[in-house]
Each structure stands twice: as C-alpha cells, then as structure tokens.
Write an enzyme that holds these catalytic residues in place. Structure first.
Site, PDB file in Angstrom:
ATOM      1  N   ARG A   1     -10.592  15.553   6.786  1.00  0.00           N
ATOM      2  CA  ARG A   1     -11.433  15.851   5.610  1.00  0.00           C
ATOM      3  C   ARG A   1     -12.798  16.358   6.062  1.00  0.00           C
ATOM      4  O   ARG A   1     -13.366  15.852   7.024  1.00  0.00           O
ATOM      5  CB  ARG A   1     -11.609  14.603   4.755  1.00  0.00           C
TER       6      ARG A   1
ATOM      7  N   ASN B   1       0.877  -1.180   0.000  1.00  0.00           N
ATOM      8  CA  ASN B   1       0.000   0.000   0.000  1.00  0.00           C
ATOM      9  C   ASN B   1       0.915   1.231   0.000  1.00  0.00           C
ATOM     10  O   ASN B   1       1.578   1.509   0.997  1.00  0.00           O
ATOM     11  CB  ASN B   1      -0.873  -0.047   1.265  1.00  0.00           C
TER      12      ASN B   1
ATOM     13  N   ARG C   1      -2.807  -2.341  -3.229  1.00  0.00           N
ATOM     14  CA  ARG C   1      -4.021  -1.573  -2.951  1.00  0.00           C
ATOM     15  C   ARG C   1      -4.040  -0.367  -3.884  1.00  0.00           C
ATOM     16  O   ARG C   1      -3.097   0.422  -3.906  1.00  0.00           O
ATOM     17  CB  ARG C   1      -4.023  -1.101  -1.503  1.00  0.00           C
TER      18      ARG C   1
ATOM     19  N   GLU D   1      -8.161  -5.488   5.627  1.00  0.00           N
ATOM     20  CA  GLU D   1      -8.139  -5.218   4.189  1.00  0.00           C
ATOM     21  C   GLU D   1      -6.992  -5.957   3.496  1.00  0.00           C
ATOM     22  O   GLU D   1      -7.123  -6.400   2.360  1.00  0.00           O
ATOM     23  CB  GLU D   1      -8.005  -3.707   3.949  1.00  0.00           C
TER      24      GLU D   1
ATOM     25  N   HIS E   1     -13.094   2.423   0.638  1.00  0.00           N
ATOM     26  CA  HIS E   1     -12.998   1.464   1.749  1.00  0.00           C
ATOM     27  C   HIS E   1     -13.719   0.155   1.386  1.00  0.00           C
ATOM     28  O   HIS E   1     -14.184  -0.570   2.277  1.00  0.00           O
ATOM     29  CB  HIS E   1     -13.633   1.995   3.057  1.00  0.00           C
TER      30      HIS E   1
END
Ligand code: AMP
Length: 407
Positions: free
Chosen positions: A241, A7, A91, A386, A180
C-alpha cells in the site's frame, strides 16, 4: 472460557482456539485459497507438530466445517463436542462511527457491518461472510464482533477531521478512523503492566510494523492520533500500500496513464508501497537481503519506510508534548533490529536512545527493553496478540449476554 477467534479474508479463514482463563492458545490454523482448485489447510495444536493438507474447499462455510472437523477429530483430542466452544470472536476491520466497543452480533450489527462495506471494500465483505458461515456452523453460541477501528474512537476532532468541506464528514462520515486498534491497545496495556506505569499519566507511541503498518499516539490509555485514516491505505508506506499521497497525484495519474478508477485502486493497494518502490518485493526480509547485495531501489524502499517511522514518532512526540515509551510490534517491528535502529536513529535530541546491543540481541517473541538506561524514553519490543484481545472481549460479552444457555 474456550473461544474460537476467526479472521476471514476474501479467500481465507484464519482461526485461533483460545482458553481465556489462562490466556493460552489451544490450537490455531488457517484455510487458504478457498474456492481455488486446491485449498491449503494448516493446523497447529499447542505442543504438537503442525499439519498441512490440500483439498478443494468451496466456500467459507465449508472452510469452517473443515476446521471444526479437525478440532473434533478423536486423534487430535482438542475438543469433544462443538459445545465445548462457548463463544466466537470475529475480527471486523471497519466499525465506522457506530461501534466504539466490541458487540454481540445480531441482525442490526450485521446490517451496520454491511453499511460499512463502502468504507472497507476489501475487508468488511469477507468479515461478514465469515460471521454468517460461523453462525451457520456454530448456531447456539454467542458471536461477538471486535472492530479494528474501535480503539481509535477516542481520537479528538482535530485529529480525525480532514481539511475538506465539513458537509462531507456530516453526510458521508469521511474522517480518520484508524486501524490495528486491537494491536495498539494490547501492546500499550502490556507496557503499563510490565512497568507498573499508571495508565492515566503515561504517553506511548505504538509502532505496528507488519505488511500493513500504522503508528499510534496513546495518551492516558486512549488513542489520540494514528497514521492510518479513512481506510487502511493511508499513513506509512506499507508492503504493497502506498501510504499518504498528495491527492493531486491521483488526478495526474488518471490523466497520464489513462487509468480506470478500479485500476488505480488496485495500483495503490496492491502494487505500491515497498513493492512499488523497490520493483522487487513487499517482504522486508527479501528487501533487506537484496539491499545487502547492493540493490539501490531495495535500499531506497527501506530508507523511505524508516524515514516514515521517524517522522511519525517525531510528530507524535510533539503533539503529545513528550512520550514515555516507544513500542515496536508485528512482523517487522518485532523481528528486525535493523529497521528499529534505522527508524529511530539520530533522535537522541528528543531523548530517544536505542541500546544497539540490546536491540541486536533481543529474543524472538519476548517483551524486551531495547533503550539505554539513560534514555528519557523507554523503547520496547512488545509481541502483539490481537487474537487474545478478541478472545477476551468475546468471553466478556458472551458471559454478560443472557442469550445463550451454554455460557
Ligand atoms: P506481519 O504482517 O505482521 O506478519 O509482518 C510481515 C512482515 O514482517 C514482512 O514484511 C516480513 O518480511 C517482516 N519480517 C518478519 N520477520 C522479519 C525479520 N526477521 N526481519 C525483517 N523483517 C521481517
């Protein structure tokens, strides 16, 4: 199959080496501050202490080599040769409309990831950099891209279309994509497995609450709506965010603060959310500690976050005509009893009853039921993984691909 999961961020490479047959992690780690005067390199082999060192690492390719050197080091005894690694799973944040599933990476796939740079300017460029670096260091094995957006390809048009001229969707693919996806997929599957509930007849609301946060409605195993949209900026208020805004606010800010577009972008992505609201921190632990010391703005930031949870849960209950389970995952969702309780308080009218004692006493890292026995809706904490989803997808695709004599 031994799979290396990667990732990549703009100045970091995270990795997990996973044995897919027994779903066990062999080693994990990361290289941070790539390109800075000193990078930080961390490794954590299963059942051994973590290590940390600092040195200069020029780029992502050198970071990958650092990782391989560590895995190959005789003293660490993790792998004997690079050929022990049979596939690499990458990813990739944005797959646009093109990728509905994970894919074997070739030049066409790399071009498509590049075409989605505009859709995810913070994520896709470093993701592609990571793919190219890993291909250079591990050239003879299959590389597989697993997209954060793929699970949300089942969204129906009424959930993914925005109320703007339709030609903007047709010309520029402006629509809700959702992110996600691997996490929402994983936790929902863990729930079906644990409870033996038939996927087809089960409705789930999955709350991925970390530094980035999104909530997804899953009906019959498919994502049918999700809080993030065209980019990961929308939906819930997050660490830094903003989440959803009235678009008119943007014009107003540009005029009043005389901001350039790139400053606005940075403000909304890096200086808003919990950080912007509290003026103190983006990290939920720090906010809770400071709110407990009486800081009003930290408490307000927490209140907004929890109110967002309640609004999404309530609206997805309505759009799915009920829900069998609410699942909490990621840093905040897995670890904060306070946020789970506050996010679901006063929802008994919808058949959602949290068991306070179960919630408070939940063991870290374990799937735990935290609803009362009389609650019409199950509430569970489900730790996400994940990396395991990426590793399993990469192994499946690598086994099916006949491109490599090594698998
Ligand atoms: P993630 O992005 O999934 O790593 O989650 C990071 C977020 O989880 C940060 O805001 C952390 O403060 C939050 N977090 C981790 N542990 C706890 C905890 N025990 N209580 C509250 N928030 C936590």
């Amino acid at each position: 199959m031994l799979v290396l999961v990667i990732n990549c961020g703009s100045s970091s490479v995270k990795y997990n080496l996973i044995q897919t047959e027994d779903e066990k992690e062999v080693c994990s780690g990361m290289v941070e501050r790539i390109g800075a005067v000193t990078a930080i390199i961390k490794h954590h082999p299963a059942n051994s202490p973590k290590t940390k060192l600092t040195k200069f690492v020029a780029n992502h390719s050198d970071a990958l080599q650092e990782i391989l050197n560590y895995l190959l080091d005789e003293d660490n005894a993790i792998i004997k040769t690079p050929d022990d690694i049979k596939a690499v799973g990458h990813r990739v944040v944005h797959g646009g409309e093109m990728f509905k599933d994970s894919v074997l990476i070739d030049n066409i796939v790399k071009d498509a990831i590049e075409q989605a740079f505009d859709l995810a300017p913070l994520h896709n460029p470093p993701n592609l950099k990571g793919i190219e670096a890993a291909e250079e260091r591990l050239p003879n094995i299959p590389h597989v891209a697993v997209f954060d957006t793929a699970f949300h390809h089942s969204l129906p048009p009424h959930a993914y279309l925005y109320g703007i001229p339709n030609r903007l969707y047709r010309r520029h693919k402006i629509r809700r994509y959702g992110f996600h996806g691997t996490s929402h997929y994983y936790v929902s599957r863990q729930y079906y497995k644990l409870t033996d509930k038939p996927k087809a007849d089960t409705k789930v609301i999955s709350c991925h609450l970390g530094n980035g946060a999104s909530i997804t409605a899953i009906d019959g195993g498919d994502s049918v709506d999700t809080s993030m949209g065209f980019t990961p900026l929308s939906g819930m208020v997050m660490g830094t965010r903003s989440g959803d805004l009235d678009p008119s606010i943007l014009f107003y800010i540009i005029e009043k603060e005389e901001l350039q577009l790139n400053s606005l972008h940075s403000m909304l992505n890096r200086h808003s959310g919990l950080l912007g609201l509290s003026g103190y921190a983006s990290d939920m632990r720090d906010l809770i500690a400071e709110a407990n010391n009486g800081d009003r703005r930290c408490q307000q930031a927490i209140d907004v976050f929890c109110y967002n949870i309640k609004k999404y849960v309530g609206s997805y209950m309505a759009t799915m005509n009920g829900c069998d389970a609410i699942l909490f995952t990621a840093g905040i969702g897995e670890n904060s009893a306070y946020i789970r309780e506050k996010g679901l308080e006063n929802l008994e009218v919808m058949g959602i009853e949290l068991d306070k004692e179960r919630n408070e006493n939940a063991k870290r890292g374990e799937i735990t039921k935290i609803s009362t026995d009389s609650s019409a809706t199950d509430i569970y904490i489900v730790p996400t993984n994940e990396e395991l989803v990426i590793a399993i997808d990469a192994a499946k695709i690598a086994s099916a691909s006949n491109q490599s004599p090594w698998v």
